[in-house]
Design an enzyme around this catalytic site. Structure first.
Site, short mmCIF file in Angstrom:
data_model
loop_
_atom_site.label_atom_id
_atom_site.label_comp_id
_atom_site.label_asym_id
_atom_site.label_seq_id
_atom_site.Cartn_x
_atom_site.Cartn_y
_atom_site.Cartn_z
N ASP A 9 0.88 -1.16 0.00
CA ASP A 9 0.00 0.00 0.00
C ASP A 9 0.93 1.22 0.00
O ASP A 9 2.12 1.10 0.29
CB ASP A 9 -0.86 -0.06 1.27
CG ASP A 9 -1.68 1.17 1.47
OD1 ASP A 9 -2.40 1.55 0.53
OD2 ASP A 9 -1.61 1.76 2.56
N LEU A 10 0.40 2.39 -0.33
CA LEU A 10 1.27 3.57 -0.39
C LEU A 10 1.12 4.45 0.87
O LEU A 10 2.02 4.50 1.72
CB LEU A 10 0.95 4.38 -1.65
CG LEU A 10 1.74 5.68 -1.82
CD1 LEU A 10 3.23 5.40 -1.99
CD2 LEU A 10 1.22 6.45 -3.04
N ASP A 11 -0.05 5.09 0.97
CA ASP A 11 -0.25 6.03 2.07
C ASP A 11 -0.26 5.30 3.40
O ASP A 11 -1.08 4.42 3.62
CB ASP A 11 -1.60 6.75 1.92
CG ASP A 11 -1.63 7.63 0.69
OD1 ASP A 11 -0.57 7.92 0.15
OD2 ASP A 11 -2.74 8.03 0.29
N THR A 17 1.42 10.08 3.88
CA THR A 17 0.60 11.11 3.23
C THR A 17 -0.76 11.23 3.91
O THR A 17 -1.50 12.16 3.61
CB THR A 17 0.44 10.81 1.74
OG1 THR A 17 0.34 9.41 1.58
CG2 THR A 17 1.62 11.32 0.94
N LYS A 45 -8.80 6.09 5.86
CA LYS A 45 -7.54 5.52 5.37
C LYS A 45 -7.82 4.37 4.41
O LYS A 45 -8.61 3.47 4.72
CB LYS A 45 -6.67 5.06 6.53
CG LYS A 45 -6.12 6.24 7.33
CD LYS A 45 -5.12 5.80 8.37
CE LYS A 45 -4.55 7.00 9.10
NZ LYS A 45 -3.68 6.60 10.20
N SER A 114 -2.42 0.59 -4.36
CA SER A 114 -2.91 1.77 -3.62
C SER A 114 -4.24 2.26 -4.17
O SER A 114 -4.51 2.13 -5.36
CB SER A 114 -1.86 2.89 -3.75
OG SER A 114 -2.40 4.12 -3.35
N ALA A 115 -5.04 2.85 -3.29
CA ALA A 115 -6.31 3.44 -3.72
C ALA A 115 -6.10 4.82 -4.34
O ALA A 115 -7.01 5.38 -4.95
CB ALA A 115 -7.24 3.57 -2.51
N LYS A 145 -11.13 -0.51 -1.95
CA LYS A 145 -10.91 -1.33 -0.76
C LYS A 145 -12.07 -1.08 0.20
O LYS A 145 -12.49 0.08 0.31
CB LYS A 145 -9.59 -0.95 -0.06
CG LYS A 145 -8.34 -1.16 -0.88
CD LYS A 145 -7.13 -0.53 -0.17
CE LYS A 145 -5.91 -0.51 -1.06
NZ LYS A 145 -4.75 0.20 -0.47
N GLU A 169 -0.18 -3.26 4.65
CA GLU A 169 -1.30 -2.32 4.70
C GLU A 169 -1.38 -1.59 6.04
O GLU A 169 -1.09 -2.18 7.07
CB GLU A 169 -2.62 -3.08 4.54
CG GLU A 169 -3.35 -2.88 3.25
CD GLU A 169 -3.81 -1.46 2.96
OE1 GLU A 169 -3.90 -0.63 3.87
OE2 GLU A 169 -4.10 -1.20 1.79
N ASP A 170 -1.79 -0.32 6.01
CA ASP A 170 -1.97 0.41 7.27
C ASP A 170 -3.43 0.64 7.59
O ASP A 170 -3.74 1.17 8.66
CB ASP A 170 -1.29 1.79 7.20
CG ASP A 170 -2.03 2.72 6.29
OD1 ASP A 170 -2.31 2.33 5.14
OD2 ASP A 170 -2.37 3.84 6.72
P1 B16 Z 1 -6.27 10.12 -3.79
P2 B16 Z 1 -3.60 4.06 -0.02
C1 B16 Z 1 -5.46 5.98 -0.11
O1 B16 Z 1 -4.17 5.53 -0.39
C2 B16 Z 1 -5.51 6.82 1.16
O2 B16 Z 1 -5.20 6.02 2.29
C3 B16 Z 1 -6.88 7.40 1.32
O3 B16 Z 1 -6.93 8.20 2.50
C4 B16 Z 1 -7.20 8.25 0.09
O4 B16 Z 1 -8.50 8.80 0.16
C5 B16 Z 1 -7.08 7.36 -1.17
O5 B16 Z 1 -5.79 6.80 -1.22
C6 B16 Z 1 -7.35 8.13 -2.45
O6 B16 Z 1 -6.29 9.03 -2.64
O7 B16 Z 1 -7.21 11.21 -3.38
O8 B16 Z 1 -4.83 10.53 -3.83
O9 B16 Z 1 -6.71 9.44 -5.07
O10 B16 Z 1 -3.54 4.03 1.47
O11 B16 Z 1 -4.56 3.06 -0.63
O12 B16 Z 1 -2.24 4.08 -0.66
MG MG Z 2 -2.79 3.18 3.32
#
Ligand code: B16
Ligand code: MG
Length: 218
Positions: A9-11, A17, A45, A114-115, A145, A169-170
């Protein structure tokens, strides 16, 4: 050696972030006349941008037109990107490069799952893009997710079966997605929040090379 797929996962896993998402969403909520807590933020998240805004508007008992909804998403993302554009490699979370380099040395598949629709931009800013064999992000999926779609695509991208994949994953939603995908889930963060994960570590400094080798040979 068995080839496994390691999906990150990224964030909250590679970079923090989440704090920038929180800031930008909080300011957006403030402009609409309400606030939300850090505990509520936990529920955002891993959740897509659209679903995050839906949740936030519900917390504020606010409903908006479709046009206004789109406008709010753009406003939030513009503020979020202003923080992202100031990032550099000092924001990579502890020991992430060590683990990525170890996996590369062991010839394992390395995917991003990542989302975020901003994932490539963030990885470029922190100079980690070349470390990944595949990037699967919010632009590649139709189901957010906890639906496992993002991880199933990330597994395929490195030619691995889901049961041969390990997900870092966090978020609660992300751990659930990994479990639904029939992958090994490794929670990065608090045991109180991520108790559904197969393993939980505070951060990558707790993840030893012996443990990764065990996963590879499983
Ligand atoms: P964006 P991950 C997710 O990233 C974030 O945890 C989540 O808070 C955010 O709304 C989502 O990405 C969408 O991000 O607005 O940059 O498209 O944790 O899946 O890496
Ligand atoms: Mg995350």
């Amino acid at each position: 050696m068995h080839k496994k797929g390691f999906i990150f996962d990224l964030d909250g896993v590679i970079v923090d972030t989440a704090k920038y998402h929180f800031l930008a969403w909080k300011n957006l909520a403030k402009s609409l006349g309400f606030d939300f807590t850090e505990e509520q933020n936990e529920q955002l998240k891993g959740v897509s941008r659209v679903d995050s805004l839906k949740k936030i508007l519900a917390w504020g008992n606010t409903s908006v037109s479709e046009d206004k909804f789109q406008e709010l998403m753009t406003l939030k993302n513009t503020e979020y990107l202003s923080y992202i554009d100031k990032m550099d490699d000092s924001e990579i979370l502890v020991d992430v490069p060590r683990v990525l380099d170890f996996l590369k040395a062991k010839d394992q598949g390395i995917s991003l799952g990542s989302a975020s629709k901003n994932a490539r931009r963030i990885l470029e800013k922190v100079q980690l893009l070349p470390k990944f064999d595949a990037i699967v992000d919010g632009n590649d999926v139709s189901k957010a997710k906890p639906n496992p779609e993002v991880f199933l695509i990330a597994a395929k991208a490195v030619n691995c079966k889901p049961e041969d994949c390990i997900v870092f994953e966090d978020s609660v939603a992300g751990v659930e997605a990994a479990n639904l995908a029939n992958m090994i889930s490794i929670g990065i963060g608090s045991k109180d929040v991520l108790h559904e994960a197969d393993y939980i570590f505070k951060d990558f400094s707790e993840i030893s090379e012996a443990f990764i080798t065990e996963l590879i040979n499983k």
